[in-house]
Design a protein around this motif. Structure first.
Motif, PDB file in Angstrom:
ATOM      1  N   PRO A 421       0.809  -1.239   0.000  1.00 55.58           N
ATOM      2  CA  PRO A 421       0.000   0.000   0.000  1.00 55.58           C
ATOM      3  C   PRO A 421       0.834   1.277   0.000  1.00 55.58           C
ATOM      4  N   THR A 422       2.136   1.173  -0.241  1.00 53.95           N
ATOM      5  CA  THR A 422       3.004   2.358  -0.129  1.00 53.95           C
ATOM      6  C   THR A 422       2.574   3.445  -1.102  1.00 53.95           C
ATOM      7  N   THR A 423       2.501   3.086  -2.382  1.00 57.78           N
ATOM      8  CA  THR A 423       2.096   4.075  -3.387  1.00 57.78           C
ATOM      9  C   THR A 423       0.908   3.605  -4.208  1.00 57.78           C
ATOM     10  N   GLY A 424       0.586   2.335  -4.129  1.00 61.21           N
ATOM     11  CA  GLY A 424      -0.498   1.811  -4.946  1.00 61.21           C
ATOM     12  C   GLY A 424      -1.859   2.061  -4.329  1.00 61.21           C
ATOM     13  N   THR A 425      -2.887   1.857  -5.132  1.00 58.57           N
ATOM     14  CA  THR A 425      -4.266   2.051  -4.688  1.00 58.57           C
ATOM     15  C   THR A 425      -5.047   0.753  -4.829  1.00 58.57           C
ATOM     16  N   SER A 426      -6.161   0.695  -4.136  1.00 58.32           N
ATOM     17  CA  SER A 426      -7.066  -0.449  -4.236  1.00 58.32           C
ATOM     18  C   SER A 426      -8.238  -0.059  -5.124  1.00 58.32           C
ATOM     19  N   VAL A 427      -8.630  -0.977  -6.039  1.00 60.30           N
ATOM     20  CA  VAL A 427      -9.713  -0.671  -6.979  1.00 60.30           C
ATOM     21  C   VAL A 427     -11.016  -1.356  -6.591  1.00 60.30           C
ATOM     22  N   ALA A 428     -10.951  -2.321  -5.679  1.00 64.32           N
ATOM     23  CA  ALA A 428     -12.140  -3.060  -5.266  1.00 64.32           C
ATOM     24  C   ALA A 428     -11.784  -3.822  -3.996  1.00 64.32           C
ATOM     25  N   THR A 429     -12.729  -4.588  -3.481  1.00 66.16           N
ATOM     26  CA  THR A 429     -12.482  -5.405  -2.295  1.00 66.16           C
ATOM     27  C   THR A 429     -13.034  -6.810  -2.527  1.00 66.16           C
ATOM     28  N   GLU A 430     -12.581  -7.723  -1.671  1.00 64.28           N
ATOM     29  CA  GLU A 430     -13.051  -9.106  -1.760  1.00 64.28           C
ATOM     30  C   GLU A 430     -13.306  -9.641  -0.360  1.00 64.28           C
ATOM     31  N   LEU A 431     -14.458 -10.277  -0.183  1.00 64.22           N
ATOM     32  CA  LEU A 431     -14.846 -10.901   1.075  1.00 64.22           C
ATOM     33  C   LEU A 431     -15.133 -12.369   0.778  1.00 64.22           C
ATOM     34  N   VAL A 432     -14.403 -13.264   1.444  1.00 60.65           N
ATOM     35  CA  VAL A 432     -14.464 -14.694   1.171  1.00 60.65           C
ATOM     36  C   VAL A 432     -15.103 -15.408   2.355  1.00 60.65           C
ATOM     37  N   CYS A 433     -16.159 -16.174   2.085  1.00 61.76           N
ATOM     38  CA  CYS A 433     -16.786 -16.953   3.158  1.00 61.76           C
ATOM     39  C   CYS A 433     -16.069 -18.293   3.294  1.00 61.76           C
ATOM     40  N   THR A 434     -16.122 -18.859   4.487  1.00 61.02           N
ATOM     41  CA  THR A 434     -15.496 -20.151   4.704  1.00 61.02           C
ATOM     42  C   THR A 434     -16.434 -21.272   4.261  1.00 61.02           C
ATOM     43  N   SER A 435     -16.032 -22.510   4.477  1.00 58.97           N
ATOM     44  CA  SER A 435     -16.850 -23.644   4.061  1.00 58.97           C
ATOM     45  C   SER A 435     -17.959 -23.916   5.064  1.00 58.97           C
ATOM     46  N   VAL A 436     -19.062 -24.473   4.554  1.00 65.42           N
ATOM     47  CA  VAL A 436     -20.116 -24.962   5.441  1.00 65.42           C
ATOM     48  C   VAL A 436     -19.615 -26.177   6.220  1.00 65.42           C
ATOM     49  N   THR A 437     -18.995 -27.137   5.510  1.00 71.02           N
ATOM     50  CA  THR A 437     -18.472 -28.333   6.184  1.00 71.02           C
ATOM     51  C   THR A 437     -17.126 -28.794   5.668  1.00 71.02           C
ATOM     52  N   SER A 438     -16.713 -28.412   4.467  1.00 76.50           N
ATOM     53  CA  SER A 438     -15.535 -28.999   3.834  1.00 76.50           C
ATOM     54  C   SER A 438     -14.260 -28.672   4.601  1.00 76.50           C
ATOM     55  N   ASP A 439     -13.299 -29.595   4.560  1.00 81.98           N
ATOM     56  CA  ASP A 439     -12.072 -29.512   5.354  1.00 81.98           C
ATOM     57  C   ASP A 439     -11.338 -28.186   5.183  1.00 81.98           C
ATOM     58  N   ASN A 440     -10.820 -27.670   6.318  1.00 80.43           N
ATOM     59  CA  ASN A 440      -9.989 -26.469   6.352  1.00 80.43           C
ATOM     60  C   ASN A 440      -8.525 -26.871   6.574  1.00 80.43           C
ATOM     61  N   LEU A 441      -7.669 -25.872   6.811  1.00 78.54           N
ATOM     62  CA  LEU A 441      -6.240 -26.156   6.959  1.00 78.54           C
ATOM     63  C   LEU A 441      -5.953 -27.002   8.192  1.00 78.54           C
ATOM     64  N   ASP A 442      -6.606 -26.714   9.317  1.00 79.97           N
ATOM     65  CA  ASP A 442      -6.362 -27.513  10.517  1.00 79.97           C
ATOM     66  C   ASP A 442      -6.757 -28.972  10.305  1.00 79.97           C
ATOM     67  N   ASP A 443      -7.805 -29.194   9.507  1.00 75.93           N
ATOM     68  CA  ASP A 443      -8.212 -30.565   9.197  1.00 75.93           C
ATOM     69  C   ASP A 443      -7.164 -31.270   8.340  1.00 75.93           C
ATOM     70  N   ILE A 444      -6.624 -30.547   7.376  1.00 79.97           N
ATOM     71  CA  ILE A 444      -5.613 -31.125   6.489  1.00 79.97           C
ATOM     72  C   ILE A 444      -4.326 -31.428   7.258  1.00 79.97           C
ATOM     73  N   LEU A 445      -3.935 -30.521   8.148  1.00 79.54           N
ATOM     74  CA  LEU A 445      -2.718 -30.724   8.942  1.00 79.54           C
ATOM     75  C   LEU A 445      -2.927 -31.689  10.099  1.00 79.54           C
ATOM     76  N   GLY A 446      -4.190 -31.956  10.445  1.00 80.89           N
ATOM     77  CA  GLY A 446      -4.485 -32.867  11.548  1.00 80.89           C
ATOM     78  C   GLY A 446      -4.144 -32.295  12.905  1.00 80.89           C
ATOM     79  N   VAL A 447      -4.413 -30.982  13.081  1.00 79.60           N
ATOM     80  CA  VAL A 447      -4.100 -30.310  14.343  1.00 79.60           C
ATOM     81  C   VAL A 447      -5.369 -29.685  14.902  1.00 79.60           C
ATOM     82  N   PRO A 448      -5.399 -29.331  16.185  1.00 76.79           N
ATOM     83  CA  PRO A 448      -6.572 -28.660  16.747  1.00 76.79           C
ATOM     84  C   PRO A 448      -6.798 -27.304  16.068  1.00 76.79           C
TER      85      PRO A 448
END
Length: 523
Positions: A421-448
């Motif tokens: 963000p030093t000299t550049g600008t943002s032209v839009a934004t993005e909001l990402v929802c998580t999964s309803v049930t599908s595996d996340n990173l902790d599931d893939i790594l097998g950690v709490p």
């Protein structure tokens, strides 16, 4: 208990007409709505069987739940050729109005559904509230996120950004390798019968039925509605020859989708489409599977910036860009199945962390550098066209709403990531929802949850200063509130996706103030 589905090919329960798969509405217009159901006219006419007679089905739309003030009604014929699914498109309704609807056949009435039409074009709207969901794998858990959304009672519409169902067979993809609820059929979806049966199984889920009966939905597909990492002429999870031709499989998946989903789409038609909500917002739903070039995976010499490669196709790109500059609405919301913000992989990750993130995000390594090749990162020329168009035309208040990657993100979309963000600008934004049930990173790594992922999230935010929020672990849903002053996303997380009694709680909130093109934490 809530959410547990019956198998679509379960033993016959009783004779006669039944509405086993609930009712649904979708694609709201100011003067109309699309209504959906599936009728079982006889015990043998189970989904995908091709059995059962043509039957007449009537539908009613009323201004009250007792159906004393009927606003529209009609009759349609359905049969085995469309798997006994029903669609009706009543018109002449009033804008911004709650209606109730139901179906009848063979002297039997369906459950009653509640829906709402869109505001009239150009009318001043103070508030719009949307549910936002993605990635619901029945084998990985219960759909309690849908029930929590249905119970709110304050939503105008729900956006489903894709992966409404999954193609895998039993034991191929589930919750940390534990099958919570086995798929039907037990094999991978390949044929029309398979896709119909899988859609029927998901529509048998009581929590999903409750959502569809409570609020209209606007849907698009991602890849798992057909096969993993699908593109215009194939998919990562399709073996040409052994599993038939991709053309036949894609057509089967699209036919079942057209039959079983509350969407204004027919096979061979156009899934990308735009909806208006007064003067406040437009919602442009993208189809990023039907026209895209093959992903760069396993192609070391591939140029991900080549203008010859596309994720949208030419016609859809022109339609998208025109929508940014020709709409009269303030907020330009984009239903975007895969992430558009650029993501650079941190150099500080361990081999295990890199492998986990690559498995989560669907990345590959090209010339020693991990790329998110199934996202817009793998189609840099198309993304540059979008960013340049927004910048050069001074378009403001564009928000991409995204699913797919089983994680929550809030991002600026910089015109130039190298100077932001030093000299550049943002032209839009993005909001990402998580999964309803599908595996996340902790599931893939097998950690709490919220342990090893925390360091990975910090590393990603450091390497990508335009990423303001990142949660690699949670399952749940999001709620988007749109006002003239700001767009705000609330992320709700489930206490336990594998429990039908899972509670939900607010995790975090980020907002985009009008005219800023940047995300900030909401207090």
């Amino acid at each position: 208990m809530g959410g547990q589905p019956a198998s679509s090919n379960a033993a016959v329960l009783s004779a006669g007409t039944r509405f086993d798969h609930g009712v649904a509405s979708g694609d709201p217009l100011p003067d109309g709505i699309l209504l959906w159901t599936r009728v079982t006219p006889m015990t043998e006419a189970v989904p995908g069987s091709g059995l059962g007679p043509d039957v007449s089905v009537t539908w009613e739309v009323a201004e009250d739940s007792g159906f004393l003030r009927v606003a529209a009604k009609g009759t349609t014929i359905t049969g085995a050729a469309r798997d006994h699914t029903v669609k009706a498109t009543p018109t002449g309704l009033r804008p911004s109005t709650i209606y109730w609807f139901r179906f009848r056949s063979g002297g039997v009435a369906s459950p009653v559904g509640r829906t709402k039409t869109a505001p009239a074009a150009g009318v001043a709207i103070d508030r719009l509230r949307l549910g936002v969901v993605s990635c619901a794998n029945l084998q990985a858990g219960f759909f309690t996120a849908y029930r929590h959304l249905a119970d709110r009672g304050d939503l105008d519409v729900v956006l489903h950004l894709g992966d409404y169902l999954y193609e895998y067979g039993v034991g191929e993809y589930q919750a940390r390798d534990v099958v919570v609820r086995p798929h039907d059929p037990t094999t991978e979806m390949i044929t029309l019968e398979h896709y119909r049966r899988r859609h029927a199984q998901y529509k048998s889920d009581l929590d999903l039925q409750s959502l569809h009966a409570a609020v209209p939905v606007i849907v698009t597909w991602d890849d798992h509605e057909s096969a993993n990492d699908a593109w215009s002429e194939g998919a990562e999870n399709h073996a040409e020859g052994a599993e038939g031709t991709w053309k036949a499989r894609r057509e089967a998946s699209q036919q079942a989708y057209a039959e079983w989903m509350p969407v204004r789409y027919d096979v061979g038609g156009q899934l990308y489409r735009r909806f208006g909500f007064g003067d406040l917002a437009s919602v442009s739903m993208l189809d990023l599977r039907s026209y895209r070039s093959e992903q760069a995976a396993n192609m070391v010499s591939a140029d991900i910036s080549s203008p010859d490669r596309t994720i949208t196709g030419t016609a859809q790109m022109d339609w998208l860009l025109d929508g940014f500059t020709q709409t009269d609405t303030q907020w330009k919301l984009v239903g975007n199945p895969v992430m558009i913000a650029p993501v650079r992989f941190p150099s500080t990750l361990s081999t295990a962390e890199i492998g986990g993130v690559q498995a989560l995000l669907g990345t590959t390594t090209i010339d020693g550098v991990p790329y998110n090749v199934d996202q817009w990162d793998g189609y840099a020329a198309d993304r540059s066209r979008v960013i340049s168009h927004l910048r050069d035309h001074g378009v403001t208040d564009t928000v991409f709403l995204t699913g797919d990657i089983h994680s929550g993100w809030a991002c600026d979309i910089p015109a130039d990531p190298l100077t932001y963000p030093t000299t550049g600008t943002s032209v839009a934004t993005e909001l990402v929802c998580t999964s309803v049930t599908s595996d996340n990173l902790d599931d893939i790594l097998g950690v709490p949850p919220r342990t090893a992922s925390l360091a990975v999230e910090t590393a990603f935010r450091t390497a990508n200063p335009h990423v303001k929020y990142l949660d690699f672990d949670s399952h749940g849903f999001s709620v988007l509130e749109v006002t003239p002053a700001a767009v705000r996303m609330d992320w709700y997380v489930l206490s336990e996706r594998t429990s039908p009694a899972s509670t939900s709680s607010l995790s975090t909130s980020f907002r985009v103030a009008a005219g800023t093109q940047t995300v900030t934490a909401a207090l």
